[in-house]
Structures are given as C-alpha cells and as structure tokens.
Design a protein around this motif. Structure first.
Motif, PDB file in Angstrom:
ATOM      1  N   GLN A   1      -0.921   5.050  -4.533  1.00  0.00           N
ATOM      2  CA  GLN A   1       0.522   5.062  -4.300  1.00  0.00           C
ATOM      3  C   GLN A   1       1.218   4.032  -5.174  1.00  0.00           C
TER       4      GLN A   1
ATOM      5  N   SER B   1       5.363   7.297  -3.724  1.00  0.00           N
ATOM      6  CA  SER B   1       4.950   8.423  -4.554  1.00  0.00           C
ATOM      7  C   SER B   1       3.621   8.104  -5.235  1.00  0.00           C
ATOM      8  N   THR B   2       2.833   9.113  -5.511  1.00  0.00           N
ATOM      9  CA  THR B   2       1.563   8.905  -6.196  1.00  0.00           C
ATOM     10  C   THR B   2       1.834   8.350  -7.588  1.00  0.00           C
TER      11      THR B   2
ATOM     12  N   ILE C   1      -0.677  14.413  -8.113  1.00  0.00           N
ATOM     13  CA  ILE C   1      -0.349  14.625  -6.709  1.00  0.00           C
ATOM     14  C   ILE C   1      -1.458  13.974  -5.889  1.00  0.00           C
ATOM     15  N   GLY C   2      -1.096  13.437  -4.736  1.00  0.00           N
ATOM     16  CA  GLY C   2      -2.033  12.624  -3.966  1.00  0.00           C
ATOM     17  C   GLY C   2      -3.366  13.281  -3.664  1.00  0.00           C
TER      18      GLY C   2
ATOM     19  N   THR D   1       2.979   9.403   2.487  1.00  0.00           N
ATOM     20  CA  THR D   1       3.018  10.467   1.484  1.00  0.00           C
ATOM     21  C   THR D   1       2.302  11.693   2.036  1.00  0.00           C
TER      22      THR D   1
ATOM     23  N   SER E   1       0.909  15.432   0.890  1.00  0.00           N
ATOM     24  CA  SER E   1       0.570  16.333  -0.209  1.00  0.00           C
ATOM     25  C   SER E   1       0.328  17.724   0.349  1.00  0.00           C
TER      26      SER E   1
ATOM     27  N   GLU F   1       4.326  17.131  -3.323  1.00  0.00           N
ATOM     28  CA  GLU F   1       4.213  16.019  -2.373  1.00  0.00           C
ATOM     29  C   GLU F   1       5.593  15.514  -1.974  1.00  0.00           C
TER      30      GLU F   1
ATOM     31  N   SER G   1       7.345  11.972  -0.114  1.00  0.00           N
ATOM     32  CA  SER G   1       7.044  10.579   0.215  1.00  0.00           C
ATOM     33  C   SER G   1       8.263   9.907   0.813  1.00  0.00           C
TER      34      SER G   1
END
Length: 302
Positions: free
Chosen positions: A31, A36-37, A47-48, A77, A79, A85, A87
């Motif tokens: 993160q 956000s990732t 994306i996570g 978050t 996904s 995703e 967040s």
C-alpha cells in the motif's frame, strides 16, 4: 505552486531499467500511504490482488512522525475481479490553534483531518503476458480538513481535491537484483479554490535487496514526485500549499519487509514499512523530513 524538480535525472534513472524490462520479479503489491496499491507517495500500475484473488482485502496503518507531532493513517483497500480496486484512508493529523475573527478575536482549535478515497482500474496490458508493463488508470478524491468550521477563517482550510492519473509499472533488474519501476503522470483539480496548471509526475522503484541473502524479505522502496499521498499531507500548517511536496517535490525512501515470504504466511499479505519522508528537506515552517512506521495485512476472500 509546486516547484519543478530534476525531471531529466529521473528519466535518466529510468533508462537503467529499460534494457532488462523483460526480467521477472516478485511483486509485493504493498500500500501507498493513502491506501492505494503502490510505493509511498505514488500509486503503481498494480492491483492489490491481481492474478491471485477475485476479492481481496488489505488493512493498513501508518504513523508519520516529526518534531511537530504524529499523523495516524488507517486504511482499507478492496481488490475486485483481479483488475479493479477501491481504497480509503483517514488521515488523522495534529490540530492547530487558529486566531478567528470574532469580536474580540480569539484562538480556537481547528481540526486538521483528511478523508481520502481512491479507485484504480488496471488495463489488460499484461493479461496474456505477465512480462508486459502493468498499466492502471486511477482517481484519488481527497476531502481536506473535513471537520473545519471556516466561517471566520481562510476558506482554503476546507476543500476537495481530485487527482486523475495513469501509472505504469514494469519489471527489470538492478545489479542483478530484481526490481520494479513505476512512472506516474496525472493532474489534480480543486473544488472550492483556484486551480493551477501543474502536472503531477512521479517515479519510483521497488528493489529486492540481496535476494541471495535475504530471499524476498527485504525491499528497498524509493519514490520521488511533485505530489504526496494527499494534497495537504502531514506535516503542514493547515493551509493549502503547505504540505511536504509543495516546497520542491518530495523524496521518500525506506525498507518494506515482506513477512509473507515466510511459508506459513504465504497465502496472506503482511508487510512492514520503515521509511523516511521528504528526506532532502529539513523540518521547516511546518513541513519537511519525517519518519514513517506502518504495516499492511491482507487476506484473499475469493
């Protein structure tokens, strides 16, 4: 207005990774500070839970500490479907005493907390070939100083910022160590205050340090941008344009420890961050160098 920084240096640094862009690396998908990732200030093209879960949840917490106090940022978050995703993060910053225009004037404590939201959609650039760059389009919505009563104070204390961005992340090597490089470009638009002509730009990388010794446990993270995790990131003096990145950009660097490299935790995401924020600037006028400690724990649901 945000200051220009050494764009040419950053672009030259990126060239070091391009010849080895086809190499694969172990992507941590941690993160950023706003949930956000990504790295620290900047989101990534990841994306996570891409390629691994149709529904994944990440729970994070960071404390940003300096001589003016500490901000606490819990985040979540979500996904979905391996390509989108959502967040959110609550940036709980130290309060400020403000002289308000009553008759007679008097000092009152003003809240300095921000609510941050994000959405990111990954494009299918690397669906058939994981060696291709991961590219994502995203939006960050930042409700700055949301609890402020601005009846007798500067109206810029409370405002909303919308950041639109494109992020690309690609794999490479650096002195035989696996790495991922991220480049971000975007634009921030304000509601309630005047807009400017600034363009958001950031670059950073995630380097696995000495994998022969530490395997994939230790990642060195560094990012450099003319924006931070929010438009009025800690430290600031409550006013717009007093966050760390407004002075001359912001460089963050530190270690991200991947505890999910432990076999018993391999199905989860568990990372610890130890980072220096705004490393090149000393603490001055409510902005500058800070230290961050935090962690994220994630679970695949589906």
């Amino acid at each position: 207005m945000k200051k220009c920084f050494y764009l040419s240096f950053l672009l030259a640094a990126a060239l070091a990774f391009i010849p080895a862009a086809a190499a694969q690396t172990s992507s941590l998908k941690g993160q950023s500070f706003n949930g956000s990732t990504g790295l620290y200030s900047i989101p990534s093209g990841r994306i996570g839970w891409e390629r691994s879960s149709d529904l994944g949840l990440d729970f994070g917490y960071r404390a940003i500490i300096n001589e003016d106090g500490a901000a606490h940022i819990p985040s979540v978050t979500v996904s979905l479907f391996k390509w989108v995703e959502f967040s959110t993060a609550f940036d709980i910053q130290p309060d400020f005493d403000v002289l308000k225009g009553y008759t007679p004037p008097r000092w009152e404590t003003q809240k300095n907390d921000d609510l941050l939201f994000g959405i990111k959609v990954q494009l299918p650039t690397n669906v058939k070939n994981s060696k291709n760059p991961a590219v994502a389009l995203g939006t960050n919505i930042q409700v700055i100083n949301l609890a402020d009563d601005d009846s007798y104070t500067n109206s810029e204390y409370r405002y909303t910022a919308f950041q639109f961005y494109a992020a690309a992340t690609y794999a490479g090597t650096f002195f035989t160590m696996p790495a991922e490089t991220t480049v971000v470009m975007g634009k921030t638009i304000y509601a309630g205050i005047d807009n400017n002509s600034d363009i958001d730009f950031g670059m950073g990388f995630d380097l696995i340090l000495f994998p022969d010794v530490f395997k994939t446990f230790v990642h060195w993270i560094i990012d450099f941008a003319n924006f931070d995790y929010s438009d009025n990131s800690w430290p600031n003096t409550l006013n717009h344009v007093t966050g760390s990145a407004w002075y001359r950009g912001i460089l963050n660097t530190g270690l991200r420890i991947d505890l999910a490299a432990i076999p018993a935790l391999s199905k989860f995401k568990f990372a610890v961050d130890l980072a220096f924020n705004d490393l090149f600037d000393g603490q001055d006028h409510g902005r500058g160098r800070s230290f961050t400690i935090g962690a994220v724990f994630g679970v695949p649901i589906l």
